[in-house]
Design an enzyme around this catalytic site. Sequence first.
Site, PDB file in Angstrom:
ATOM      1  N   GLY A 130     -44.495 -52.298  29.835  1.00  0.00           N
ATOM      2  CA  GLY A 130     -45.178 -51.341  28.948  1.00  0.00           C
ATOM      3  C   GLY A 130     -46.108 -52.056  27.992  1.00  0.00           C
ATOM      4  N   ASP A 159     -52.332 -58.853  37.457  1.00  0.00           N
ATOM      5  CA  ASP A 159     -53.612 -59.540  37.246  1.00  0.00           C
ATOM      6  C   ASP A 159     -53.765 -60.684  38.256  1.00  0.00           C
ATOM      7  OD1 ASP A 159     -54.144 -58.014  34.761  1.00  0.00           O
ATOM      8  OD2 ASP A 159     -52.380 -59.094  34.074  1.00  0.00           O
ATOM      9  N   HIS A 187     -52.097 -59.846  28.762  1.00  0.00           N
ATOM     10  CA  HIS A 187     -52.424 -58.827  29.774  1.00  0.00           C
ATOM     11  C   HIS A 187     -53.375 -57.833  29.103  1.00  0.00           C
ATOM     12  CE1 HIS A 187     -52.261 -55.732  32.760  1.00  0.00           C
ATOM     13  NE2 HIS A 187     -51.810 -54.879  31.871  1.00  0.00           N
TER      14      HIS A 187
HETATM   15  P1  NAX Z   1     -46.301 -42.980  32.474  1.00  0.00           P
HETATM   16  O1  NAX Z   1     -46.851 -42.345  31.229  1.00  0.00           O
HETATM   17  O2  NAX Z   1     -46.507 -42.315  33.789  1.00  0.00           O
HETATM   18  O3  NAX Z   1     -44.729 -43.202  32.304  1.00  0.00           O
HETATM   19  C1  NAX Z   1     -44.186 -43.758  31.151  1.00  0.00           C
HETATM   20  C2  NAX Z   1     -42.812 -43.175  30.989  1.00  0.00           C
HETATM   21  O4  NAX Z   1     -42.192 -43.849  29.899  1.00  0.00           O
HETATM   22  C3  NAX Z   1     -42.804 -41.677  30.672  1.00  0.00           C
HETATM   23  O5  NAX Z   1     -41.934 -40.990  31.563  1.00  0.00           O
HETATM   24  C4  NAX Z   1     -42.292 -41.649  29.242  1.00  0.00           C
HETATM   25  O6  NAX Z   1     -41.554 -40.465  28.941  1.00  0.00           O
HETATM   26  C5  NAX Z   1     -41.420 -42.895  29.220  1.00  0.00           C
HETATM   27  N1  NAX Z   1     -41.074 -43.375  27.888  1.00  0.00           N
HETATM   28  C6  NAX Z   1     -41.789 -43.309  26.750  1.00  0.00           C
HETATM   29  N2  NAX Z   1     -41.075 -43.800  25.715  1.00  0.00           N
HETATM   30  C7  NAX Z   1     -39.900 -44.214  26.213  1.00  0.00           C
HETATM   31  C8  NAX Z   1     -38.741 -44.793  25.650  1.00  0.00           C
HETATM   32  N3  NAX Z   1     -38.657 -45.038  24.336  1.00  0.00           N
HETATM   33  N4  NAX Z   1     -37.702 -45.069  26.456  1.00  0.00           N
HETATM   34  C9  NAX Z   1     -37.747 -44.808  27.782  1.00  0.00           C
HETATM   35  N5  NAX Z   1     -38.821 -44.231  28.375  1.00  0.00           N
HETATM   36  C10 NAX Z   1     -39.880 -43.934  27.598  1.00  0.00           C
HETATM   37  O7  NAX Z   1     -46.883 -44.457  32.456  1.00  0.00           O
HETATM   38  P2  NAX Z   1     -46.942 -45.529  33.632  1.00  0.00           P
HETATM   39  O8  NAX Z   1     -48.209 -45.344  34.362  1.00  0.00           O
HETATM   40  O9  NAX Z   1     -45.670 -45.504  34.389  1.00  0.00           O
HETATM   41  O10 NAX Z   1     -47.112 -46.892  32.791  1.00  0.00           O
HETATM   42  C11 NAX Z   1     -46.074 -47.378  31.978  1.00  0.00           C
HETATM   43  C12 NAX Z   1     -46.558 -48.529  31.118  1.00  0.00           C
HETATM   44  O11 NAX Z   1     -46.980 -49.622  31.930  1.00  0.00           O
HETATM   45  C13 NAX Z   1     -47.754 -48.199  30.225  1.00  0.00           C
HETATM   46  O12 NAX Z   1     -47.534 -48.744  28.940  1.00  0.00           O
HETATM   47  C14 NAX Z   1     -48.898 -48.936  30.903  1.00  0.00           C
HETATM   48  O13 NAX Z   1     -49.945 -49.240  29.993  1.00  0.00           O
HETATM   49  C15 NAX Z   1     -48.182 -50.161  31.393  1.00  0.00           C
HETATM   50  N6  NAX Z   1     -48.841 -50.973  32.427  1.00  0.00           N
HETATM   51  C16 NAX Z   1     -48.696 -52.316  32.360  1.00  0.00           C
HETATM   52  C17 NAX Z   1     -49.187 -53.160  33.339  1.00  0.00           C
HETATM   53  C18 NAX Z   1     -48.994 -54.631  33.254  1.00  0.00           C
HETATM   54  O14 NAX Z   1     -49.514 -55.323  34.135  1.00  0.00           O
HETATM   55  N7  NAX Z   1     -48.295 -55.193  32.275  1.00  0.00           N
HETATM   56  C19 NAX Z   1     -49.967 -52.624  34.480  1.00  0.00           C
HETATM   57  C20 NAX Z   1     -49.726 -51.177  34.732  1.00  0.00           C
HETATM   58  C21 NAX Z   1     -49.579 -50.319  33.500  1.00  0.00           C
HETATM   59  O15 NAX Z   1     -50.860 -50.002  33.008  1.00  0.00           O
END
Ligand code: NAX
Length: 334
Positions: A130, A159, A187
């Site tokens: 996240g 990446d 990232h």
């Molecule tokens: P989504 O918005 O589809 O899913 C995120 C989920 O997390 C939702 O179901 C939400 O309810 C849940 N959530 C929020 N707060 C929470 C908490 N306190 N405890 C448990 N669950 C919680 O996002 P998604 O496309 O799955 O991406 C998730 C994260 O990955 C984002 O922050 C995104 O920016 C990040 N990424 C990171 C990448 C990396 O390489 N490090 C690449 C992919 C992605 O962009």
Amino acid sequence: MADGLKVLVTGAAGQIAYSLLYSIANGDVFGKDKSITLVMLDIAPMAEALKGVVMELQDCALPSLKNVISTTDVKEAFTDIDFAILVGAMPRRQGMERKDLLKANAKIFVEQGQALEKYAKKTVKVLVVGNPANTNCLIALTCAPSIPKTNFTCLTRLDQNRAQSQIASRLGVSNDSVSNMIIWGNHSSTQFPDAAHASAVVGGSTANAVEAVKDDAWLNGDFISTVQKRGGAVIAARKLSSAMSAAKAICDHVRDWYFGTKGDKWTSMGIYSNGSHYGLPENIVYSVPVRIAPGGEYTVVEGLKISDFARSKMDATAQELLEERNAAWDFLPT
Ligand code: NAX
């Protein structure tokens, strides 16, 4: 079947998790002979959606999936886990300042760091996905002082995979012909994808990637910016952020962390910087090349020659991480 593993995925009702959970449950990450207890955490408004994901996992009838626990309770989620894949985070909403996003996510990763400290096994391995992944990882490890800092990493494998694929397609070779790509730093769009030490198998012989590509202007220009901006390009086209490729990268990262890297190959991951590698600042989570022994102990690849160009890019992304850390620190409990 070998002794089981208890694996937590947060953000389990989200789009990355939807691509990820099957691979973990199917044994594609920890091996087919490892029985898996899959713990899925999301927030209360997603409880109903989580039930649907549980039903689908059950309906896959996978031999290695021993048990599925879906929960919105942090204590239940983190208790006795072996692996934590922290995907869930607050997305940036329209009109939201960067500071507001950092604050919202700092709150989540403080809570989850504290939960790791209280409830997880001390041997737990934690991958933060996240965003902002590096700084969220730093927050989580800071809030879990009894777990070794080396047990925390953040994802830059997506990446790395993007960079590897750019070089492979430029050379007209298969993706697995390119290895030892490096992602330095954050990232984010300041990350530095570095092909200088990568290898490519072209026409049956192995060459340095830079020598094989023979185009410094592209390598120092469009190649870097394409990788840096790839996430944005996917959003612009799909109206959603990367999910299938992110899930695949998470599997690659965790599999390498569990089974180890092969031979002389290395991989990049965000690790806690203790100030002793490549002149990088202490107390940030910074992506570097590592070799990993079976079981998970990693060593930073040392002795790579760093050009002035590379140095300036590495320093710029370190500077961004210091600024993120300083901004996030205001939101940490004292
Ligand atoms: P989504 O918005 O589809 O899913 C995120 C989920 O997390 C939702 O179901 C939400 O309810 C849940 N959530 C929020 N707060 C929470 C908490 N306190 N405890 C448990 N669950 C919680 O996002 P998604 O496309 O799955 O991406 C998730 C994260 O990955 C984002 O922050 C995104 O920016 C990040 N990424 C990171 C990448 C990396 O390489 N490090 C690449 C992919 C992605 O962009």
